[in-house]
Design a protein around this motif. Sequence first.
Motif, short mmCIF file in Angstrom:
data_model
loop_
_atom_site.label_atom_id
_atom_site.label_comp_id
_atom_site.label_asym_id
_atom_site.label_seq_id
_atom_site.Cartn_x
_atom_site.Cartn_y
_atom_site.Cartn_z
N SER A 130 0.30 11.24 -9.01
CA SER A 130 0.67 11.45 -7.79
C SER A 130 1.02 9.73 -7.17
O SER A 130 0.44 8.83 -7.82
N VAL A 131 1.75 9.65 -6.14
CA VAL A 131 2.15 8.45 -5.69
C VAL A 131 1.43 8.30 -4.25
O VAL A 131 1.56 9.43 -3.51
N VAL A 132 0.64 7.16 -4.00
CA VAL A 132 0.14 7.14 -2.85
C VAL A 132 0.64 6.00 -2.03
O VAL A 132 0.83 4.84 -2.65
N ARG A 133 1.03 6.32 -0.59
CA ARG A 133 1.28 4.93 0.14
C ARG A 133 -0.03 4.16 0.34
O ARG A 133 -1.00 4.45 0.89
N ILE A 134 0.19 2.87 0.05
CA ILE A 134 -0.95 1.90 0.30
C ILE A 134 -0.93 1.21 1.29
O ILE A 134 0.27 0.82 1.92
N PRO B 53 -1.89 -2.34 3.56
CA PRO B 53 -1.71 -3.70 3.36
C PRO B 53 -3.17 -4.29 2.82
O PRO B 53 -3.17 -5.08 2.10
N ASP B 54 -4.26 -3.79 3.71
CA ASP B 54 -5.54 -4.06 2.94
C ASP B 54 -5.80 -3.94 1.76
O ASP B 54 -6.24 -4.56 0.92
N SER B 55 -5.47 -2.54 1.13
CA SER B 55 -5.70 -1.98 -0.24
C SER B 55 -4.77 -2.91 -1.08
O SER B 55 -5.26 -3.06 -2.06
N LEU B 56 -3.64 -3.09 -0.81
CA LEU B 56 -2.62 -4.02 -1.48
C LEU B 56 -3.24 -5.31 -1.85
O LEU B 56 -3.38 -5.71 -3.05
N LYS B 57 -3.65 -5.95 -0.88
CA LYS B 57 -4.31 -7.34 -1.10
C LYS B 57 -5.66 -7.32 -2.07
O LYS B 57 -5.84 -8.14 -2.91
N LYS C 49 5.36 0.23 -6.00
CA LYS C 49 6.83 -0.03 -5.91
C LYS C 49 6.83 -0.34 -4.19
O LYS C 49 6.26 0.03 -3.41
N PHE C 50 7.54 -1.60 -4.04
CA PHE C 50 7.71 -2.10 -2.60
C PHE C 50 9.05 -1.71 -2.23
O PHE C 50 10.13 -1.54 -2.93
N PHE D 70 1.36 3.55 -6.78
CA PHE D 70 1.42 3.40 -5.35
C PHE D 70 2.78 3.11 -4.82
O PHE D 70 3.73 2.59 -5.62
N ALA D 71 3.12 3.24 -3.57
CA ALA D 71 4.37 2.62 -2.68
C ALA D 71 3.72 1.95 -1.66
O ALA D 71 3.08 2.35 -0.99
#
Length: 128
Positions: free
Chosen positions: A6-10, A12-16, A32-33, A62-63
């Motif tokens: 599945s795709v989860v919207r990430i 900013p903290d998790s992305l970092k 995907k940005f 992730f997105a």
Amino acid sequence: MSDLHSVVRITPDSLKKILNGDVNHEKTCVIKFYSQNCHYCKALVPVYHELARQSREDKYFFACNVNDLDYDLDEYIELNGVPTIIMVTPDIKQKSSQIKKLQEPMSPDAETWYTPWDIEQFINTQKE
């Protein structure tokens, strides 16, 4: 973390954390940005979700909405626009990550920018 396939919207903290290698898993993250105002990004949604659904068990998808970011990504990756797709492979022992970016297509798809084949080849040909 994310559910496989599945795709989860990430956030900013998790992305970092993922970009810094500050994670407790060894799975590659495909990110995907996008921007909600980008017509390519909107058209790419079902393609990206289908690729996640068909993916192997060793990847999270992730997105990340670039409008949510409160910091500059230049420290990690050059983001020239959206959509942009990267793969991040964490190295837990070194507490770092290897980041690879899908190059701009030679012949962009008129609807989705990247073709499903572009993304699939990028994901499946990267050596872990």
